[in-house]
Each structure stands twice: as C-alpha cells, then as structure tokens.
Design a protein around this motif. Structure first.
Motif, PDB file in Angstrom:
ATOM      1  N   LEU A 164      -5.232  19.258   0.922  1.00 20.73           N
ATOM      2  CA  LEU A 164      -6.242  18.360   0.347  1.00 20.73           C
ATOM      3  C   LEU A 164      -5.696  16.965   0.049  1.00 20.73           C
ATOM      4  CD1 LEU A 164      -8.116  20.803  -2.070  1.00 20.73           C
ATOM      5  CD2 LEU A 164      -8.925  19.891   0.126  1.00 20.73           C
ATOM      6  N   GLN A 165      -4.366  16.848  -0.106  1.00 27.62           N
ATOM      7  CA  GLN A 165      -3.788  15.523  -0.340  1.00 27.62           C
ATOM      8  C   GLN A 165      -4.032  14.577   0.834  1.00 27.62           C
ATOM      9  OE1 GLN A 165       0.251  15.659  -2.692  1.00 27.62           O
ATOM     10  NE2 GLN A 165       0.064  17.527  -1.481  1.00 27.62           N
ATOM     11  N   GLY A 166      -4.294  15.153   2.003  1.00 28.86           N
ATOM     12  CA  GLY A 166      -4.567  14.332   3.174  1.00 28.86           C
ATOM     13  C   GLY A 166      -5.902  13.619   3.125  1.00 28.86           C
ATOM     14  N   PHE A 167      -6.717  13.908   2.095  1.00 25.74           N
ATOM     15  CA  PHE A 167      -8.057  13.318   2.024  1.00 25.74           C
ATOM     16  C   PHE A 167      -8.261  12.423   0.803  1.00 25.74           C
ATOM     17  CE2 PHE A 167      -8.248  17.282   4.392  1.00 25.74           C
ATOM     18  CZ  PHE A 167      -8.929  16.902   5.550  1.00 25.74           C
ATOM     19  N   VAL A 168      -7.200  12.168   0.028  1.00 25.65           N
ATOM     20  CA  VAL A 168      -7.364  11.417  -1.222  1.00 25.65           C
ATOM     21  C   VAL A 168      -7.468   9.921  -0.965  1.00 25.65           C
ATOM     22  CG1 VAL A 168      -6.107  13.166  -2.529  1.00 25.65           C
ATOM     23  CG2 VAL A 168      -4.877  11.179  -1.651  1.00 25.65           C
ATOM     24  N   ASN A 169      -8.146   9.251  -1.902  1.00 25.04           N
ATOM     25  CA  ASN A 169      -8.279   7.796  -1.837  1.00 25.04           C
ATOM     26  C   ASN A 169      -7.998   7.128  -3.175  1.00 25.04           C
ATOM     27  OD1 ASN A 169      -9.214   7.193   0.961  1.00 25.04           O
ATOM     28  ND2 ASN A 169     -10.861   8.595   0.394  1.00 25.04           N
ATOM     29  N   SER A 170      -7.503   7.896  -4.133  1.00 26.46           N
ATOM     30  CA  SER A 170      -7.258   7.298  -5.447  1.00 26.46           C
ATOM     31  C   SER A 170      -5.996   7.872  -6.075  1.00 26.46           C
ATOM     32  CB  SER A 170      -8.437   7.547  -6.396  1.00 26.46           C
ATOM     33  OG  SER A 170      -8.455   8.877  -6.861  1.00 26.46           O
ATOM     34  N   PHE A 171      -5.414   7.078  -6.950  1.00 22.46           N
ATOM     35  CA  PHE A 171      -4.219   7.462  -7.693  1.00 22.46           C
ATOM     36  C   PHE A 171      -4.471   8.708  -8.530  1.00 22.46           C
ATOM     37  CE2 PHE A 171      -2.203   6.988 -11.943  1.00 22.46           C
ATOM     38  CZ  PHE A 171      -0.874   7.222 -11.572  1.00 22.46           C
ATOM     39  N   ILE A 172      -5.595   8.768  -9.221  1.00 23.55           N
ATOM     40  CA  ILE A 172      -5.891   9.874 -10.140  1.00 23.55           C
ATOM     41  C   ILE A 172      -6.024  11.201  -9.395  1.00 23.55           C
ATOM     42  CG2 ILE A 172      -7.592  10.820 -11.751  1.00 23.55           C
ATOM     43  CD1 ILE A 172      -5.901   8.599 -12.928  1.00 23.55           C
ATOM     44  N   ILE A 173      -6.741  11.207  -8.273  1.00 24.27           N
ATOM     45  CA  ILE A 173      -6.930  12.455  -7.523  1.00 24.27           C
ATOM     46  C   ILE A 173      -5.595  12.934  -6.952  1.00 24.27           C
ATOM     47  CG2 ILE A 173      -8.027  13.505  -5.512  1.00 24.27           C
ATOM     48  CD1 ILE A 173     -10.421  11.670  -5.987  1.00 24.27           C
TER      49      ILE A 173
END
Length: 426
Positions: A88-97
C-alpha cells in the motif's frame, strides 16, 4: 537421524530476508520520496522511525503472543499483513499516510524476532544455537547485500511506487510458503525420533506451544522478573547499542551516500551492498566461532568475545569523518558493519540467560529495548544533520558502540540462566 531442523532454519532465514526487505526498502526509496513529497530531513527521520514506534510498543505483548500461539499461524499472519502494508505504500501521496503505513508494518513485525528465537530454542540444541541464530540473523545482511542493487534497479525502472508494490507481492507469496511448510518439532510428521532426542538432550525445548504453554499464565510477577535482574539489563542495553549501528545502515546510509557524499543513485546502491556483505561474513564468523569455542568448554569467551570485539570494531565508523575519498568512506563503513555483524549473535544471550518459561517474554523485552534504537536513532540523526553536516551523526553512532561494549563487558557478568524463585502462595 533426519536434519529437519535445517529446513526450518531455511524458512526462518527467508522470513528474515523478507522482514528486512520491508523494513529497509524505504531507505532506498527515501531520496525519491523526499523529493516527491517535499519532505525535510526531520520529516524523513520521522518516516524512518515510525516503524520503531509501534514495533517497540508491542514487543512485550508480541513476546507473550509468541508464548501462546502456534508459530505456524502467527508467522503466516504477520507476513501477510505487513506485506499488504508494504504494498500500500506504493499508492501514498502524503506524509501522514506514509507515516501511518510505516507504523503499521511495525505492528505486524513486532513478534517476529521473539518468534525466531523461540523457534530456534525449540528446534536446536544449545551447542548449535549460536550458529543457528547467526545463520538466520545473516539473512538481514546477505539479503540486503544482494537486494540493495536489485532494489535500486527496480526503482530506476518502476519508480519508488513500483518498488513497494513488488516488495509487498514477494512477502504475500512467502506468507503462503511459511504456512504450508512450518511445523513445531513434535507436530512435524517427517522428523525422526533420533533427531527429536538429539534436540531434547542438547537442551532444545521441543514441545509445541499447545503442549507446553497454554496452561501457563504470564503474571505481573513474571513481568517484573523480566526487568529485575542486572544481567538481563546488560543484554537489553547492549542490544540497544548494537541496534543503533544497524538502524543507521538500514535507514540513513543510502541517503548519506547520495546527499552527503554526492554519489549517483545507481552507484550508491552497489556501494551500499558492500557493508552488508561484510556484516554477513561477520555474523557467520561470530556464530560458528562461538559454537566452536563452546564445544571446547570456553563458555564466557565463546559468547562474549565475538560481541565485544565486534562492538570495538564498529567504532571505526567515525573514520569516515576524516576523509573525502569514497574508497575510504566505504572502507570505514564496511569495517564498522562487519563489527556489527560480529556483535549480532546477541539473541543467544536470551536463549541462555532467560528463565525457561519466560523466553518469549524476555525476548520481547530484549527486542523492545533494542528496538528503541529504531525510534531514537533515525530522529536523532535527522536533527543532527539538519544543517547539512553528517559528522555529528557518525560520532553519535560511534559513542553508542562504546556504551554497548561496556554493557556486555561490565553489566552482563557471567553468562548463565537467571533463576526465578516462584512467589510464595498460601
């Protein structure tokens, strides 16, 4: 006599490789993520440490779970869930997520090393245990030595998002492999009676969880015993210091080469593999030498000497502050991580010193204190280097190795099992 214990060791080795792949792929991706998400060095340090927050917080519960649940089921579920979080880290767009996903990996990996230690304690006699621990611990080094260049190539071809997706898929497949092939000694259908006897006579605790631990409840008294003894505090503090060196290499090292030493991304991946190869050689040399000396009857020297020598050698990391030559920078880093490899059989002290009925719990506390390095060190380094100078960070790591040396030398004392007196009951 069958040798099924070595098949089990191969499964643990593979699991450790996957474990560290999913811990450290963030370090390979870090320069690209920092640019893509516009992160500061302090924020990057927080990303590196987020894994450690939950990993450390759940070490004692994780150790208790290891004493309760079958390693076959527990490990399979851990692998599956932390691999999904990696993907799922491959889909993040923010620091918090990203911060949250890194913390979730820490949750699911928390029982892993207490489980590794408990499995080896079941499957191996005492005079083979340091070698077994060295072999599976080497998985974190040899796996990353070969994976660092591979990961840099994957990221170069697929981007940092593709790197996380590929890593996650590998872990999901391995979770299935684990569940299909792992069994405790007495539950293993093809292990011979001779091998079980060999393990048992040598001090291996061959009973499965369901046979040995489900009737035993961990009490507050037991928990207090894990924190009460000076010897145990010696190995806890020592593990924190050994972990401090490891965490530097698992988090900031690639960024150090790219941003502070000016190496290009692909070249840094190949050079970063050299210290991991050295650490691999160090941990195997340490484990086999330790068991060889045990068979010669030199218990104190056998268990302590590799760790003490390794910690002293790790001080050489400071030498990188005194050269601008890439060759010597990598040389000092390689010597330091070789020393860290020598010192990385510290889990053998848990097997030999923890009360027999509290191996999982003491292992959890041991990994909790050691795991604090994953919380503290990345953030401290982020603060130390925020002005663009990395030399204070290397002095900090060097200081940790000296403290670790003093802890194993002066606080641990004689290597022997801690004896726990049962509380008086009416």
């Amino acid at each position: 006599m069958t040798k099924k214990r070595y098949n089990i060791l191969a499964l643990i080795f593979g699991s450790v490789v996957i474990n560290y792949l999913d811990r450290t792929n963030i370090s390979v991706a870090a320069p690209a993520i920092k640019e893509a998400l516009d992160l500061s060095s302090v924020q990057l340090g927080l990303i590196f440490s987020a894994f450690g927050w939950t990993y450390v917080a759940l070490q004692i519960p994780g150790g208790i779970v290891v004493d309760r649940i079958s390693a076959r089921l527990l490990y399979g579920l851990m692998l599956l869930f932390w691999s999904i979080a990696t993907l799922l880290q491959g889909f993040v767009n923010s620091f918090i997520i990203l911060l949250g996903l890194r913390a979730s990996i820490g949750i699911f990996e928390a029982p892993a090393y207490p489980a590794n230690n408990a499995i080896v304690t079941k499957w191996f006699p005492e005079n083979e245990r340091a070698s077994a621990i060295a072999i599976y611990t080497s998985g974190q080094f040899i796996g990353l030595a070969f994976l660092f260049p591979v990961l840099t190539v994957i990221q170069d071809q697929l981007g940092w998002r593709g790197l996380f997706i590929v890593s996650g898929i590998i872990g999901i497949v391995w979770a299935i492999v684990w569940y299909v092939f792992y069994r405790d000694p007495k539950d293993h259908k093809t292990v011979s009676a001779e091998e079980l006897q060999h393990i048992k006579q040598g001090g291996g605790l061959i009973g499965s969880v369901s046979q040995t631990n489900t009737k035993t409840k961990i009490s507050w008294y037991d928990l207090a015993q894990a924190f009460k003894h000076r010897k145990l505090w010696g190995i806890y503090l020592g593990q924190f210091c050994v972990g401090s060196v490891s965490i530097f290499f698992l988090t900031w090292f690639p960024t150090y080469l790219v941003e502070y030493r000016g190496l290009d991304f692909i070249k840094s991946g190949f050079l970063a593999s050299l210290p991991f190869l050295a650490a691999f050689a160090g941990v195997l040399l340490s484990g086999f030498t330790s068991d060889f000396l045990i068979k010669k009857g030199s218990a104190e020297i056998a268990r302590k000497a590799p760790v003490l020598c390794g910690l002293l050698l790790s001080v050489s990391i400071i030498g990188a502050n005194f050269t601008d030559d890439t060759f010597y920078v990598i040389l000092f880093m390689t010597l330091a991580f070789f020393g860290n490899g020598l010192a990385s059989i510290t889990w053998v002290f848990v097997s030999l010193m923890a009360p027999k009925h509290l191996i999982g719990l003491v292992g959890g506390v041991f990994n909790l204190i050691g795991g604090l390095s994953a919380v503290v060190v990345p953030v401290v380094i982020g603060l130390l280097v925020k002005d663009g100078d990395f030399s204070p960070a290397l002095y900090f790591i060097g200081a940790m190795t000296i403290i670790g040396f003093l802890s194993f030398w002066l606080i641990v004392g004689k290597v022997e099992r801690v004896q726990v007196v049962s509380p008086i009951t009416e």
